[in-house]
Design a protein around this motif. Structure first.
Motif, short mmCIF file in Angstrom:
data_model
loop_
_atom_site.label_atom_id
_atom_site.label_comp_id
_atom_site.label_asym_id
_atom_site.label_seq_id
_atom_site.Cartn_x
_atom_site.Cartn_y
_atom_site.Cartn_z
N PRO A 159 0.82 -1.07 -0.13
CA PRO A 159 0.00 -0.23 -0.06
C PRO A 159 0.98 1.20 0.18
O PRO A 159 1.23 1.93 1.02
N VAL A 160 1.24 1.87 -1.20
CA VAL A 160 2.17 2.78 -1.40
C VAL A 160 1.38 3.92 -2.19
O VAL A 160 0.90 3.56 -3.12
N THR A 161 1.53 5.11 -1.50
CA THR A 161 0.94 6.54 -2.40
C THR A 161 2.19 7.15 -2.74
O THR A 161 2.83 7.59 -2.12
N ALA A 187 -0.65 -3.61 5.68
CA ALA A 187 -1.49 -2.85 6.53
C ALA A 187 -0.68 -1.43 6.98
O ALA A 187 -1.60 -0.66 7.65
N GLN A 188 0.31 -1.24 6.25
CA GLN A 188 0.77 0.10 6.76
C GLN A 188 0.96 1.15 5.57
O GLN A 188 1.51 0.39 4.43
N GLU A 189 0.35 2.09 5.60
CA GLU A 189 0.30 2.84 4.44
C GLU A 189 1.73 3.64 4.38
O GLU A 189 1.96 4.46 5.21
N LEU A 190 2.38 3.50 3.33
CA LEU A 190 3.62 4.31 2.94
C LEU A 190 3.31 5.48 1.83
O LEU A 190 2.67 5.30 0.80
N VAL A 191 3.36 6.86 2.31
CA VAL A 191 3.35 7.90 1.33
C VAL A 191 4.65 8.63 0.79
O VAL A 191 5.32 8.93 1.81
N ALA A 220 9.16 0.04 4.47
CA ALA A 220 8.43 0.34 5.79
C ALA A 220 7.83 -1.16 6.28
O ALA A 220 7.44 -1.84 5.49
N MET A 221 8.22 -1.14 7.71
CA MET A 221 7.59 -2.50 8.26
C MET A 221 7.11 -1.73 9.70
O MET A 221 7.60 -0.85 10.03
N PRO A 222 6.16 -2.70 10.19
CA PRO A 222 5.55 -1.92 11.42
C PRO A 222 6.71 -1.73 12.63
O PRO A 222 6.57 -0.92 13.19
N ASP A 223 7.83 -2.60 12.64
CA ASP A 223 8.47 -2.52 13.62
C ASP A 223 9.96 -1.82 13.12
O ASP A 223 10.92 -1.66 14.04
N ALA A 224 10.09 -1.85 11.84
CA ALA A 224 11.37 -0.98 11.45
C ALA A 224 11.30 -0.28 10.17
O ALA A 224 10.38 -0.87 9.23
N VAL A 225 11.87 0.78 9.88
CA VAL A 225 11.73 1.53 8.50
C VAL A 225 13.07 1.93 8.39
O VAL A 225 14.00 2.35 8.87
N LEU A 279 1.98 -9.51 20.10
CA LEU A 279 1.12 -8.39 19.71
C LEU A 279 1.31 -7.01 20.73
O LEU A 279 1.05 -6.07 20.05
#
Lengths: 478, 478
Positions: free
Chosen positions: A300-302, A317-321, A332-337, A379
């Motif tokens: 999910p990339v804009t 599930a993580q929006e990358l703009v 992008a990952m939920p725990d590291a970018v 979680l």
């Protein structure tokens, strides 16, 4: 028809594609390009094929990855051949030798194709044609065949194969003149221009008999320890564990240094069907079909007004703009970018080293922890509590265990669990719960035919993974 | 000593600082600079003060934010004055008029200081000195006082206040000549050079009597609807809800357009103590004390060879690594990540619009959902299950409710819950669980003195927030 035994080398744990590739779950197990993982694609490439007969693939990996290997093959419907567990990584020479010795024990006439598990080869038909050409050289002359990639740029990051003559366009194997170390840029340009220098892909084809002869001749010191490791190997849940003590005596050395650079009977099959070892995010960018602006996206990339960028959101599930960025890698990952300049793609290792130095788990670990029985994911970790999602494969069982410092609530949300708490055994199904008091001896199993998922809520003063006493474990862990 | 009534405007929902600032939880409630939120800092700035007497702050906000307002004030030990709920945002003129009318009802002599809730003013003492100067002008001449920021760059993004004379350095208020719209760059340079043009901060000080007279004179059409909205306002759990029907009749207009640009008795207190309205990530970068390379970091960030960059990891648990980037904004959150060129900071709104168009919840919502009784967060959504962390404030209660499509398991991990399930009421404390069958009428309360935290595991075919039948709700929700 000569049967070809694929030997897939699957023990690597590269850090250049951090944060997606981590030591606990490296890049070969990740769908980096397309929908299957690199390992799955490697195995699929070595099945079927016009005029070729591939045996079930042999896989060399380590203990941590062994269940990932079998799960990923099962997911694409491939029955594995032998899965050899290397007690520790010793580079490619001992691994290839172990595979050759194992094959020799059942089929001294076998031909083996050694391939890394983390390369991209988009054109399988072209690859099969190249293998067929290699097979001719193996059968006709007993050659050790390497596959040489026709270069399309003056790459300084690879070793080269200097051919004795320019490829004639027929695709036939050409005798090797010599190996060339990673060049400087001027040399790389000259080699690109002359047409007789190809990239060394690390893919090999040879008869077991011929490669064993080459080891005997050029790396005799490896023979005794590796032979001992294979002969003393132990079968364990369908895996073949090489003997650790013997294995420790094998030199840590690549097959290029140990054998190939010394052998005389080498030939090279030129390959121009497209290939990448995905050795950096820049290489992934190149292989990901960037659009006219050079932007390649995944998940999910804009992207607004971006140029020459690799934009990946891995979890779904993580929006990358991305807004107005250029020459940028963003993963992008939920725990590291990671955000990195495209021309610094080769230095991602530095970042991982820095993270490791500060003690961040993200340097090497993913939030999902793979175990023989399935996987779990934390979680949330709070003050005196933790919540995990636990996924247990059909037929699998966790160890019989107890904890000193925590109680656990288990709520089954999918499938059926067989739960032992002290002397009581019962079945717990979707929407039912069990309480495991502190100190109780307990076990969780999935007796069913579908995955079992449960939510575990732990409470207690100490919630570390090391608060565990194991009484019985089908996976022989301590 | 004249008491000053702070009036904090707190209904805004800016999108320029996405992903940190979202409609559901905008930037004023976030610790963007320092450890308190912008709203908390705004309220703290309007307490105490040498030679000043501030009343408890009045806050204008909307229904969604009302509990965030009271929680955040409580967290920094400030007792709020009246909290007025705007049924919908109608810009600043109706809000200021409502505040003035509410104050006039109890103290027609009151002086009010109107301030946005999302600005940064680092030097509180300097700000108080400016307020004291403004108070002189209010008392001596009945002025409507604005605070003008001494510009340090030719900014084209703000409106300007043209003074009738250059400030003399005493800090005293100077009569306003006129308002100047956002200028082009040449005009901005000329204004910066001449020294008599200041930025319009949107902070005002005036007597209630004087501002009401100004509204009567310049915006008489606002008087009737806003007066009706205040007079018909309803008290609700300590909040004052302006009457929605009357409020809907008030024009949506800023106080600058409605009153200030038309009034004659305006003066400007020049302020040079440092100020930012944090209208973009570039402004946040500037206010975040960047290092010698221009890099400003927040949270677990590793920066290697970066220049002129804002690098923020907001959750505290997500590692952000930046490698060789320049002129970059990177803001990482577990559910959304922004990477933007520093010079495109003004266009982040575009990105939010694009996200909204594709239906991404991240455009406006945070994973944490604030409710009157506390907050909850979805930890994982799976096939037929969902896990939430639920945090209930001491003394708070959720509505008495039931669901058609889901059962719930509740495990208390902190504090004590009072749980009603059909006819049974019982206390459930840490490490205990309760099962709520599908269809059961249930309620969760926190009867204790500390927060109660529980993990809720829902199972069922449909898990939407709208599967809820409410029987009783102390917060009067539908």
């Amino acid at each position: 028809m000569t049967q070809i035994h694929p030997v897939i080398l699957c023990g690597g744990s590269g850090t250049r594609l951090w944060p997606l590739s981590r030591k606990s779950y490296p890049k070969q197990f990740v769908p980096l390009v397309g929908h299957t993982t690199l390992f799955q694609a490697s195995a699929q490439r070595l099945t079927g094929g016009e005029g070729l007969d591939f045996a079930a693939p042999m896989v060399l990996t380590n203990a941590d990855f062994r269940f990932i290997v079998t799960e990923q093959l099962a997911a694409v419907g491939i029955d594995p051949g032998p899965v050899l567990i290397e007690p520790e990584g010793r580079n490619t020479a001992p691994a290839v030798l172990a595979a050759a010795l194992h094959l020799a024990a059942t089929d001294p006439e076998a031909v083996m194709l050694v391939a890394p598990s983390d390369h991209v080869v988009p054109d399988t038909a072209a690859f099969h044609a190249a293998v067929a050409q290699g097979l001719k050289a193996v059968r006709a002359r007993g050659d050790l065949v390497t596959f040489g990639i026709m270069p399309d740029r003056p790459e300084t990051g690879y070793g080269y194969l200097r051919l004795s003559a320019r490829p004639d366009g027929s695709g036939a194997a050409v005798p090797l003149d010599r190996f060339v170390e990673k060049p400087d840029e001027d040399t790389a340009r000259a080699m690109l221009a002359d047409g007789s220098h190809l990239w060394n892909s690390g893919i090999f084809l040879f008869a077991v008999r011929d490669i064993l002869a080459a080891f005997e001749a050029h790396a005799p010191g490896l023979m005794a320890p590796v032979r001992a490791a294979v002969e003393a190997a132990k079968t364990d849940l369908g895996f073949l564990r090489l003997d650790p003590a013997a294995w420790a005596g094998a030199e840590d050395i690549s097959i290029d240094y140990a054998v190939m650079e010394k052998a005389e009977n080498l030939s090279v099959v030129p390959f121009s069907g497209g290939w990448s070892d995905l050795d950096s995010w820049a290489a992934v960018h190149e292989q990901s079909a960037p659009d006219a602006q050079g932007v390649a996206r995944s998940g999910p990339v804009t992207a607004i007004d971006c140029r020459n960028a690799l934009l990946r959101s891995e979890s779904g599930a993580q929006e990358l703009v991305a807004l107005g960025v250029e020459n940028l890698i963003a993963v992008a990952m939920p725990d590291a970018v990671l955000v990195a300049s495209m021309d610094r793609a080769q230095d991602v290792k530095q970042a991982v080293t820095a993270l490791k130095a500060k003690g961040a788990a993200q340097a090497e670990q993913l939030p999902v922890d793979h175990r023989p029985w399935g996987w779990f994911e934390s979680l949330v970790v709070g003050e005196r509590f933790q919540v995990k999602r636990i996924h247990v494969h059909p037929g699998a069982a966790l160890s019989l265990q107890s904890h000193h410092h925590r109680s656990e609530h288990w709520i089954v949300v999918s499938g059926t669990a067989k739960v032992t708490v002290d002397d009581e055994v019962r079945l717990v199904t979707e929407n039912q719960s069990v309480y495991i008091p502190l100190g109780a001896v307990h076990r969780m199993e999935n007796p069913g035919k579908v995955p079992m998922v449960l939510i575990e809520v732990q409470t207690g003063a100490y919630l570390g993974e090391d608060d565990i006493i194991r009484y019985e474990d089908v996976y022989a862990r301590g």
